[in-house]
Design an enzyme around this catalytic site. Structure first.
Site, mmCIF file in Angstrom:
data_model
loop_
_atom_site.group_PDB
_atom_site.id
_atom_site.type_symbol
_atom_site.label_atom_id
_atom_site.label_comp_id
_atom_site.label_asym_id
_atom_site.label_seq_id
_atom_site.Cartn_x
_atom_site.Cartn_y
_atom_site.Cartn_z
ATOM 1 N N ARG A 292 0.807 -1.075 -0.001
ATOM 2 C CA ARG A 292 0.062 -0.084 -0.102
ATOM 3 C C ARG A 292 0.853 1.033 0.016
ATOM 4 O O ARG A 292 1.950 1.266 0.640
ATOM 5 C CB ARG A 292 -1.018 -0.132 1.154
ATOM 6 C CG ARG A 292 -1.980 1.124 1.203
ATOM 7 C CD ARG A 292 -2.598 1.308 2.353
ATOM 8 N NE ARG A 292 -3.782 2.482 2.315
ATOM 9 C CZ ARG A 292 -4.256 3.067 3.244
ATOM 10 N NH1 ARG A 292 -4.246 2.441 4.456
ATOM 11 N NH2 ARG A 292 -4.923 4.205 3.129
ATOM 12 N N HIS A 293 0.647 2.161 -0.505
ATOM 13 C CA HIS A 293 1.284 3.531 -0.791
ATOM 14 C C HIS A 293 1.423 4.216 0.567
ATOM 15 O O HIS A 293 0.771 3.643 1.584
ATOM 16 C CB HIS A 293 0.467 4.516 -1.755
ATOM 17 C CG HIS A 293 -0.886 4.927 -0.949
ATOM 18 N ND1 HIS A 293 -1.061 5.889 -0.252
ATOM 19 C CD2 HIS A 293 -2.314 4.210 -1.457
ATOM 20 C CE1 HIS A 293 -2.253 5.907 -0.032
ATOM 21 N NE2 HIS A 293 -3.176 5.149 -0.678
ATOM 22 N N THR B 192 -0.997 9.814 3.114
ATOM 23 C CA THR B 192 -1.404 11.182 2.443
ATOM 24 C C THR B 192 -1.945 12.194 3.615
ATOM 25 O O THR B 192 -2.488 11.475 4.588
ATOM 26 C CB THR B 192 -2.207 11.114 1.417
ATOM 27 O OG1 THR B 192 -3.624 10.834 1.874
ATOM 28 C CG2 THR B 192 -1.445 10.157 0.284
ATOM 29 N N GLU B 193 -1.880 13.242 3.394
ATOM 30 C CA GLU B 193 -2.698 14.087 4.457
ATOM 31 C C GLU B 193 -4.258 13.583 4.351
ATOM 32 O O GLU B 193 -4.847 13.875 5.308
ATOM 33 C CB GLU B 193 -2.572 15.680 4.060
ATOM 34 C CG GLU B 193 -1.485 16.397 4.018
ATOM 35 C CD GLU B 193 -0.970 16.354 5.475
ATOM 36 O OE1 GLU B 193 -1.752 16.166 6.705
ATOM 37 O OE2 GLU B 193 0.594 16.630 5.632
ATOM 38 N N ASN C 221 -5.508 10.633 3.808
ATOM 39 C CA ASN C 221 -5.693 9.578 5.015
ATOM 40 C C ASN C 221 -5.642 9.865 6.117
ATOM 41 O O ASN C 221 -6.469 9.575 7.020
ATOM 42 C CB ASN C 221 -4.415 8.788 4.718
ATOM 43 C CG ASN C 221 -4.100 7.729 3.228
ATOM 44 O OD1 ASN C 221 -3.149 7.638 2.853
ATOM 45 N ND2 ASN C 221 -5.418 7.562 2.604
ATOM 46 N N GLY D 57 -10.077 8.037 -3.862
ATOM 47 C CA GLY D 57 -10.236 7.355 -5.101
ATOM 48 C C GLY D 57 -9.392 7.873 -6.156
ATOM 49 O O GLY D 57 -7.909 7.498 -5.821
ATOM 50 N N ARG E 75 0.264 9.140 -5.335
ATOM 51 C CA ARG E 75 0.913 8.700 -3.968
ATOM 52 C C ARG E 75 1.516 7.304 -3.997
ATOM 53 O O ARG E 75 2.352 6.806 -3.430
ATOM 54 C CB ARG E 75 -0.551 8.631 -2.978
ATOM 55 C CG ARG E 75 -1.748 7.764 -3.625
ATOM 56 C CD ARG E 75 -2.842 8.311 -2.775
ATOM 57 N NE ARG E 75 -3.986 7.520 -2.954
ATOM 58 C CZ ARG E 75 -5.009 7.935 -3.933
ATOM 59 N NH1 ARG E 75 -4.761 9.026 -4.659
ATOM 60 N NH2 ARG E 75 -5.985 7.119 -4.049
ATOM 61 N N GLU F 221 -6.626 2.803 -6.960
ATOM 62 C CA GLU F 221 -7.670 2.645 -5.991
ATOM 63 C C GLU F 221 -9.120 2.737 -6.539
ATOM 64 O O GLU F 221 -9.157 3.020 -7.819
ATOM 65 C CB GLU F 221 -7.751 3.870 -5.042
ATOM 66 C CG GLU F 221 -8.574 3.783 -3.805
ATOM 67 C CD GLU F 221 -8.335 2.513 -2.969
ATOM 68 O OE1 GLU F 221 -9.110 1.434 -3.682
ATOM 69 O OE2 GLU F 221 -8.002 2.499 -1.838
ATOM 70 N N ASP G 247 -12.506 3.955 -7.749
ATOM 71 C CA ASP G 247 -12.979 5.265 -8.230
ATOM 72 C C ASP G 247 -14.104 5.408 -7.282
ATOM 73 O O ASP G 247 -15.174 4.866 -7.481
ATOM 74 C CB ASP G 247 -13.438 5.160 -9.623
ATOM 75 C CG ASP G 247 -13.966 6.611 -10.033
ATOM 76 O OD1 ASP G 247 -13.860 7.656 -9.296
ATOM 77 O OD2 ASP G 247 -14.146 6.767 -11.241
ATOM 78 N N GLY H 70 -5.245 0.364 -0.651
ATOM 79 C CA GLY H 70 -6.056 -0.548 0.414
ATOM 80 C C GLY H 70 -6.887 -1.264 -0.523
ATOM 81 O O GLY H 70 -7.117 -2.580 -0.109
#
Length: 209
Positions: free
Chosen positions: A8-9, A12-13, A15, A22, A60, A84, A86, A149
């Site tokens: 998984r990447h 991010t903010e 997250n 998406g 990401r 991811e 959509d 994810g």
């Protein structure tokens, strides 16, 4: 046989703020960048060798894969098949906002979370379909795959032939490693984040270089 390391990447903010992302192209946060470099350092010290490195074409994921490409000296191949789900009109919303604006969708999703599409977007079944297309074209070997994810949960459902909502119960942290064999459908590990644990601090110890 194909041994696929699904990663998984990094964070991010969005997250951190629990907003639906998406297909929106959100970059890594400073924390996420740090996670990506710790992952790269761990795998560069691994005894395993890898035949290829693939990534979702969303920023990401590609930013998470870039340190891996450099550390392992692998070309980075990106594809929209690894994106991811959509989320359509949910993009940018948090859970509370989504509940207020799309109660009918959430009611349908509660009954059938696998097949219910997001408003203006995809269903998890559609994500699984494009993931299968990617896996079918993947040559034999050991491959690193940086994705999202939802995609990793779809892979686990396919590999384990899970019924009901069991696929939703996996906790897939940022930069975690999930290893699956295809087409044998064996799961070797799920959600390994050893590189983020306290004991992994020695990986950056200058005295060990």
């Amino acid at each position: 046989m194909k041994e696929v390391w699904l990663i998984r990447h990094g964070e991010t903010e969005w997250n951190a703020n629990k907003r639906f992302q998406g297909h929106l192209d959100i970059p890594l946060s400073p924390r996420g960048i740090g996670q990506a470099f710790r992952l790269a350092e761990r795998l560069s010290r691994s005894q395993e060798s890898f035949d290829s490195l693939y990534s979702s074409d969303l920023r990401r994921a590609a930013e998470t894969a870039a340190p891996l490409a450099q550390a392992l000296r692998l070309p980075l191949l990106t594809t929209p098949l690894l994106r991811e789900i959509d989320v359509g009109e949910l993009a940018g919303l948090n859970r509370q906002e989504a509940e207020a604006r799309f109660p009918e969708f959430l009611a349908q999703a509660a009954q059938d979370p696998w097949n219910t599409p997001r408003p203006g977007g995809e269903s998890m079944a559609q994500v699984a379909s494009r993931l299968q297309a990617f896996l079918q074209d993947l040559p034999p070997g050991r491959h690193l795959v940086v994705t999202h994810g939802g995609v990793i949960r779809a892979a686990l459902k396919l590999a384990l032939d899970l019924n009901g909502e069991a696929w939703r119960r996996f906790h897939i942290q940022n930069t975690s490693i999930t290893r699956i064999l295809f087409p044998g459908k064996e799961v070797l590990c799920v959600g390994d984040v050893g590189h983020l644990e306290t004991w992994a601090d020695h990986l950056s110890d200058e005295s060990l270089k």
